[in-house]
Design a protein around this motif. Structure first.
Motif, PDB file in Angstrom:
ATOM      1  N   THR A 230      -3.004  24.427 -18.816  1.00  0.00           N
ATOM      2  CA  THR A 230      -3.348  25.768 -18.362  1.00  0.00           C
ATOM      3  C   THR A 230      -2.084  26.540 -17.979  1.00  0.00           C
ATOM      4  O   THR A 230      -1.064  25.951 -17.637  1.00  0.00           O
ATOM      5  N   PHE A 231      -2.199  27.852 -18.044  1.00  0.00           N
ATOM      6  CA  PHE A 231      -1.126  28.721 -17.570  1.00  0.00           C
ATOM      7  C   PHE A 231      -1.479  29.151 -16.159  1.00  0.00           C
ATOM      8  O   PHE A 231      -2.612  29.541 -15.884  1.00  0.00           O
ATOM      9  N   SER A 232      -0.526  29.075 -15.252  1.00  0.00           N
ATOM     10  CA  SER A 232      -0.752  29.474 -13.872  1.00  0.00           C
ATOM     11  C   SER A 232       0.035  30.736 -13.556  1.00  0.00           C
ATOM     12  O   SER A 232       1.265  30.767 -13.713  1.00  0.00           O
ATOM     13  N   TRP A 233      -0.673  31.750 -13.087  1.00  0.00           N
ATOM     14  CA  TRP A 233      -0.014  32.975 -12.657  1.00  0.00           C
ATOM     15  C   TRP A 233       0.737  32.773 -11.350  1.00  0.00           C
ATOM     16  O   TRP A 233       1.623  33.549 -11.020  1.00  0.00           O
ATOM     17  N   LYS A 234       0.373  31.730 -10.607  1.00  0.00           N
ATOM     18  CA  LYS A 234       1.006  31.482  -9.307  1.00  0.00           C
ATOM     19  C   LYS A 234       2.507  31.291  -9.431  1.00  0.00           C
ATOM     20  O   LYS A 234       3.266  31.799  -8.632  1.00  0.00           O
ATOM     21  N   GLY A 235       2.922  30.529 -10.392  1.00  0.00           N
ATOM     22  CA  GLY A 235       4.342  30.281 -10.564  1.00  0.00           C
ATOM     23  C   GLY A 235       4.841  30.659 -11.938  1.00  0.00           C
ATOM     24  O   GLY A 235       5.971  30.345 -12.296  1.00  0.00           O
ATOM     25  N   LEU A 236       3.956  31.315 -12.709  1.00  0.00           N
ATOM     26  CA  LEU A 236       4.267  31.648 -14.102  1.00  0.00           C
ATOM     27  C   LEU A 236       4.720  30.407 -14.853  1.00  0.00           C
ATOM     28  O   LEU A 236       5.761  30.386 -15.503  1.00  0.00           O
TER      29      LEU A 236
ATOM     30  N   ILE B 237       3.335  26.612 -17.006  1.00  0.00           N
ATOM     31  CA  ILE B 237       2.301  25.912 -17.752  1.00  0.00           C
ATOM     32  C   ILE B 237       2.124  24.555 -17.094  1.00  0.00           C
ATOM     33  O   ILE B 237       3.092  23.811 -16.896  1.00  0.00           O
ATOM     34  N   ASN B 238       0.882  24.239 -16.729  1.00  0.00           N
ATOM     35  CA  ASN B 238       0.557  22.963 -16.103  1.00  0.00           C
ATOM     36  C   ASN B 238      -0.210  22.080 -17.070  1.00  0.00           C
ATOM     37  O   ASN B 238      -1.228  22.497 -17.614  1.00  0.00           O
ATOM     38  N   SER B 239       0.271  20.889 -17.254  1.00  0.00           N
ATOM     39  CA  SER B 239      -0.419  19.896 -18.064  1.00  0.00           C
ATOM     40  C   SER B 239      -1.162  18.985 -17.087  1.00  0.00           C
ATOM     41  O   SER B 239      -0.550  18.188 -16.380  1.00  0.00           O
ATOM     42  N   GLN B 240      -2.491  19.149 -17.008  1.00  0.00           N
ATOM     43  CA  GLN B 240      -3.309  18.437 -16.019  1.00  0.00           C
ATOM     44  C   GLN B 240      -3.980  17.225 -16.652  1.00  0.00           C
ATOM     45  O   GLN B 240      -4.560  17.327 -17.738  1.00  0.00           O
ATOM     46  N   HIS B 241      -3.930  16.104 -15.929  1.00  0.00           N
ATOM     47  CA  HIS B 241      -4.492  14.852 -16.447  1.00  0.00           C
ATOM     48  C   HIS B 241      -5.199  14.110 -15.324  1.00  0.00           C
ATOM     49  O   HIS B 241      -4.592  13.789 -14.306  1.00  0.00           O
TER      50      HIS B 241
ATOM     51  N   PHE C 144       7.360  24.363 -16.854  1.00  0.00           N
ATOM     52  CA  PHE C 144       6.362  23.399 -17.308  1.00  0.00           C
ATOM     53  C   PHE C 144       6.352  22.202 -16.365  1.00  0.00           C
ATOM     54  O   PHE C 144       7.411  21.746 -15.924  1.00  0.00           O
ATOM     55  N   GLY C 145       5.152  21.722 -16.029  1.00  0.00           N
ATOM     56  CA  GLY C 145       5.041  20.546 -15.175  1.00  0.00           C
ATOM     57  C   GLY C 145       3.733  19.813 -15.411  1.00  0.00           C
ATOM     58  O   GLY C 145       2.823  20.314 -16.085  1.00  0.00           O
ATOM     59  N   TYR C 146       3.668  18.629 -14.866  1.00  0.00           N
ATOM     60  CA  TYR C 146       2.486  17.779 -15.007  1.00  0.00           C
ATOM     61  C   TYR C 146       1.743  17.680 -13.680  1.00  0.00           C
ATOM     62  O   TYR C 146       2.355  17.671 -12.615  1.00  0.00           O
ATOM     63  N   MET C 147       0.422  17.567 -13.772  1.00  0.00           N
ATOM     64  CA  MET C 147      -0.428  17.254 -12.632  1.00  0.00           C
ATOM     65  C   MET C 147      -1.188  15.992 -13.013  1.00  0.00           C
ATOM     66  O   MET C 147      -2.003  16.012 -13.938  1.00  0.00           O
TER      67      MET C 147
END
Length: 139
Positions: free
Chosen positions: A15-21, A23-27, A66-69
């Motif tokens: 998903t793209f997050s407007w909070k930090g501009l 992209i979060n890769s959630q798993h 870009f980061g992972y969750m």
């Protein structure tokens, strides 16, 4: 999973997050264990991160918007006070990876996870709690 371990359920989305501009890769990785330990949570997180890197379709390096969750969730037959304390405490910090352990107690139906907001990554803890509440705690 990459190292041969298994999860009962694995779900991923980007998903793209407007909070930090960013992209979060959630798993989310769910595993049932009659009994578990804190080491089991750490192992599921490590396996989950390897899995996330393998299924990720975004060609960005971690840390460049870009980061992972990673949400390792273990459902146990009966939770111990040690596991509840671990799941409810502040998650470990990693470079552009959120580790958000979740413990689901099948004997009580309660889900335990971190309800506060840590300074590091404060914008995204509400996203992690919301995802947990809509997928695990709601069941």
């Amino acid at each position: 999973m990459p190292n041969g371990a298994t999860a009962d359920l694995a779900a991923s989305r980007t998903t793209f997050s407007w909070k930090g501009l960013v992209i979060n890769s959630q798993h989310l990785l769910l595993r049932h264990a009659p009994a578990a330990t804190v080491a089991d949570f750490h192992a599921l997180f490590e396996e989950g991160f390897l899995y996330a890197k393998r299924v990720n379709r975004v060609p960005l390096c971690r840390g460049l918007q870009f980061g992972y969750m990673i949400i390792p969730c273990i459902a146990v037959d009966a939770a111990t006070p040690e596991l509840i304390a671990f799941a409810s405490s502040r998650p470990r910090k990693h470079w552009c990876i959120f580790e958000f352990p979740v413990l689901h107690d099948l004997s009580t139906g309660q889900t335990h996870y971190y309800h506060e907001t840590a300074m590091w990554g404060a914008f995204f803890f509400s996203d992690l709690r919301s995802l947990t509440q809509s997928t695990i705690a709601a069941t």
